[in-house]
Design a protein around this motif. Structure first.
Motif, PDB file in Angstrom:
ATOM      1  N   ILE A 145       0.822  -1.235  -0.142  1.00 17.99           N
ATOM      2  CA  ILE A 145      -0.045   0.027   0.089  1.00 17.99           C
ATOM      3  C   ILE A 145       0.699   1.347  -0.016  1.00 17.99           C
ATOM      4  N   ASP A 146       0.675   2.203  -1.053  1.00 13.03           N
ATOM      5  CA  ASP A 146       1.566   3.064  -1.354  1.00 13.03           C
ATOM      6  C   ASP A 146       0.841   4.533  -0.707  1.00 13.03           C
ATOM      7  N   HIS A 147       0.710   4.573   0.467  1.00 16.65           N
ATOM      8  CA  HIS A 147       0.000   5.741   0.957  1.00 16.65           C
ATOM      9  C   HIS A 147       0.205   5.693   2.606  1.00 16.65           C
ATOM     10  N   ILE A 171      -0.503   6.485   5.806  1.00 13.36           N
ATOM     11  CA  ILE A 171      -1.914   6.759   6.502  1.00 13.36           C
ATOM     12  C   ILE A 171      -1.549   7.783   7.680  1.00 13.36           C
ATOM     13  N   ALA A 172      -2.385   8.694   7.568  1.00 13.58           N
ATOM     14  CA  ALA A 172      -2.163   9.898   8.802  1.00 13.58           C
ATOM     15  C   ALA A 172      -1.911   9.321  10.191  1.00 13.58           C
ATOM     16  N   GLU A 173      -2.741   8.442  10.545  1.00 19.00           N
ATOM     17  CA  GLU A 173      -2.595   7.988  11.915  1.00 19.00           C
ATOM     18  C   GLU A 173      -1.173   7.241  12.416  1.00 19.00           C
ATOM     19  N   CYS A 174      -0.873   6.572  11.440  1.00 20.93           N
ATOM     20  CA  CYS A 174       0.216   5.590  11.485  1.00 20.93           C
ATOM     21  C   CYS A 174       1.632   6.797  11.306  1.00 20.93           C
ATOM     22  N   ALA A 232       3.035  -0.021  11.006  1.00 14.42           N
ATOM     23  CA  ALA A 232       2.282  -0.380  10.164  1.00 14.42           C
ATOM     24  C   ALA A 232       0.764  -0.483  10.746  1.00 14.42           C
ATOM     25  N   PRO A 233      -0.310  -0.145   9.771  1.00 14.54           N
ATOM     26  CA  PRO A 233      -1.526  -0.077   9.824  1.00 14.54           C
ATOM     27  C   PRO A 233      -2.325  -1.524  10.573  1.00 14.54           C
ATOM     28  N   ARG A 234      -2.951  -1.460  11.529  1.00 16.24           N
ATOM     29  CA  ARG A 234      -3.452  -2.305  12.294  1.00 16.24           C
ATOM     30  C   ARG A 234      -4.290  -3.264  11.116  1.00 16.24           C
ATOM     31  N   LEU A 235      -4.364  -4.669  11.337  1.00 13.65           N
ATOM     32  CA  LEU A 235      -5.140  -5.536  10.602  1.00 13.65           C
ATOM     33  C   LEU A 235      -6.560  -5.894  11.091  1.00 13.65           C
ATOM     34  N   GLY A 236      -6.841  -5.524  11.960  1.00 14.85           N
ATOM     35  CA  GLY A 236      -8.133  -5.670  12.654  1.00 14.85           C
ATOM     36  C   GLY A 236      -7.686  -6.689  14.117  1.00 14.85           C
ATOM     37  N   PHE A 257       4.704  -5.048   6.193  1.00 17.52           N
ATOM     38  CA  PHE A 257       5.198  -3.703   6.443  1.00 17.52           C
ATOM     39  C   PHE A 257       6.475  -3.628   6.375  1.00 17.52           C
ATOM     40  N   GLU A 270       0.427  -0.629  14.496  1.00 20.90           N
ATOM     41  CA  GLU A 270      -0.419   0.487  15.075  1.00 20.90           C
ATOM     42  C   GLU A 270      -0.663   0.382  16.482  1.00 20.90           C
ATOM     43  N   ASP A 300      -7.147   8.402   3.061  1.00 22.71           N
ATOM     44  CA  ASP A 300      -6.661   7.410   3.902  1.00 22.71           C
ATOM     45  C   ASP A 300      -7.468   6.357   4.344  1.00 22.71           C
ATOM     46  N   LEU A 323      -6.461  -3.630   4.507  1.00 16.75           N
ATOM     47  CA  LEU A 323      -7.046  -5.001   5.482  1.00 16.75           C
ATOM     48  C   LEU A 323      -7.449  -5.940   4.206  1.00 16.75           C
ATOM     49  N   GLU A 328     -14.627  -3.025  10.976  1.00  8.72           N
ATOM     50  CA  GLU A 328     -13.195  -2.656  11.482  1.00  8.72           C
ATOM     51  C   GLU A 328     -13.243  -0.880  11.251  1.00  8.72           C
ATOM     52  N   LEU A 358      -3.171   3.251  -4.922  1.00 11.31           N
ATOM     53  CA  LEU A 358      -2.546   2.873  -3.786  1.00 11.31           C
ATOM     54  C   LEU A 358      -2.196   1.663  -3.532  1.00 11.31           C
TER      55      LEU A 358
END
Lengths: 315, 315
Positions: free
Chosen positions: A58-60, A62-65, A84-88, A100, A306, B11, B19, B33, B53
């Motif tokens: 994923i080429d973006h 993510i703001a929170e991360c 790394a963004p969470r996966l659930g 990641f 995350e 985002d 995901l 999620e 993305l």
DNA sequence: TCACAATATGGGCATATGCTCATGCTGGGG
DNA sequence: CCCCAGCATGAGCATATGCCCATATTGTGA
């Protein structure tokens, strides 16, 4: 391990994956294109995914991360932090981290200027390597920070350096000796071995050191894998063990604890010579060890997920 | 262009893509999620793909393509050849090539040792750039081989260097001058401009030169985009025009033809100073120009698609 | 403030996908 | 030579996905 199986079938799988994901064809179109049944096309696509032929990124940012990365760097004085963004909720943090971290590690190996890379071991690093593509990177050298022989004499299952060498073709220097000695005498013997000395000397000059991190609860990997006995585990727990890196156990302040089991690890303690140490790890069980390692400045780079990052920041 | 749109929505799209593709969650799980409807989750995943993305790469050397690469290298004495698997009959070769070439180009930019990269223009290069992720690569410099002003005075639409600069942050030197002069006097004037001279001088020192290739049939891009008139097209066709690189037209033997329209191109002719030239292109229309360029040794690297490669080999 | 346009949202449906199961095929051992 | 084990194959089906449309929401100009 990853290169077994039927080669022509894998070829078809790769092609099916290419047509499906890059070409955007439907499975019946793929079937026609490749002259196979719709069914088989679906199996081939699934296989391409299962065998890791299909690599998704994923080429973006993510703001929170991004924000968590910034916060980690600031709070712990890290030179490098990736989240790394969470996966659930039901998903392992490991999955997220591995997917990641692999491109991050790939970047290290893509670098043309020769580097000496020191490596730890463990499930996490193994999972990351697994996600890395094969890349020719023979300009680099790799050295292991830790022995590769289990207490029972078998090769340590979570060896990393050989696996990564398979993928990169880089010259590598495993530490071919037990992970830990059973007593002072054995320890002295191992440490005196020429190849151990040269490995340790090499590790001391590493441009980058990449390690995992282990927890020291009742199911500590060090214990589960048979490196220390239950009694020893209890003892170090009582002595304040909060985590371990390359088998060297530290307390909640990130100070290596003074205990016999900690004295007989043949490998090196990080940081070696203040070389930059990049730690990869996450998940609830690793929060305590990570917090300790960060407090003690044992590491100066971190790749985590995350949820772990948020936890590390919050308290 | 690629960075417009609603940022928080993007985002969410990125997260949904993560995901879905990395986590392997179903869309209803993603919906839960992220606290959105199942519907929106599906839209977000689709958007992540549409906006590029989600980056998919197939990490497997398909035997046929490898074999074609080997054959290309041998038959035409290339130092480098890459062949993208075909995407099915109805698909544009461009799609396959762009997805395939982007990681190759990425590799060039990932290299830490500073490089001077000379760039051509065109639809193909544009499509490749479009597939590249954003990567910090300010260690490199880029110079354009060709002017960036159309005959009507507008900026050339298939300009590449600015786009790639957006993605890499590398310092770049476009050739800010019309692509071609209308007569000898104008030509002399343009060539005498200091910034044109310095661009051309830079290009002459490039470590790597990356170009597309154009055909010279009745719908030649040089004509369609208004760089040459129909009469001129006929004339050069009669003179044996088989293709063009950076607007410089060559015959079936890869010899630049001796004709006024070919004399007034302000940009450079490849190869410049025997610098390595990597050409990206494929599709039926490009077979003739490619065969000519290969015969004349204008290029020494080629990224193309399976069908084109097979055609180039067969005859 | 209202009306209108543009866009986003969720319901509902057609269908593409993935999974299970029964059957067929291949290869090795008796 | 035959039989069985193990795996591949295609049919059929449950369902996840993608798309269209009617409605809600947001933003814009009078």
């Amino acid at each position: 391990m990853s290169d077994d199986g039927d080669v022509p079938a894998q070829d078809i799988a790769a092609r099916a994956g290419w047509l499906y994901y890059v070409g955007g064809l439907r499975q019946d179109q793929i079937a026609e294109e490749l002259g196979i049944s719709r069914q088989r096309a679906q199996r081939m696509v699934a296989r391409a995914v299962a065998e890791g032929l299909v690599r998704v990124r994923i080429d973006h940012p993510i703001a929170e991360c991004l924000e968590l990365e910034r916060a980690l760097r600031q709070k712990f004085g890290l030179s490098r932090a990736r989240v790394a963004p969470r996966l659930g909720p039901g998903q392992e943090a490991l999955r997220a981290i591995a997917s990641f971290a692999a491109p991050e590690l790939e970047r290290v190996f893509r670098d043309q200027t020769p580097k000496l890379i020191a490596l730890g071991t463990g499930r996490t690093l193994r999972a990351v390597i697994e996600q890395m593509p094969t890349i020719a990177a023979s300009q680099h050298k790799m050295v292991s920070l830790i022995g590769n022989v289990s207490p029972d004499g078998s090769a340590s299952f979570y060896e990393v350096i050989m696996r990564i060498a398979d993928k990169t073709g880089a010259p590598h220097y495993p530490m071919s000796v037990p992970v830990m000695a059973r007593d002072a005498e054995e320890f002295a013997t191992y440490r005196a071995l020429p190849h151990v000395q040269s490995s340790r000397a090499l590790a001391a000059q590493a441009d980058i050191t990449i390690v995992g991190i282990g927890q020291m609860a009742d199911d500590a990997p060090l214990f589960m894998d048979g490196f220390i006995t239950e009694a020893e585990l209890r003892a170090v727990q009582k002595a304040g063990a909060a985590g371990e890196i390359c088998g060297h156990i530290f307390d909640a302040d990130g100070q290596y604890i003074d205990h016999p089991v900690n004295a007989f690890m043949v490998g090196s303690r990080v940081p070696v010579n203040d070389n930059p140490v990049l730690c990869i790890g996450g998940g609830v069980s690793k929060i305590k060890p990570l917090r300790a390692a960060l407090r003690g400045r044992l590491i100066d780079g971190l790749i985590t997920d995350e949820i772990t990052a948020a936890e590390l920041i919050s308290r």
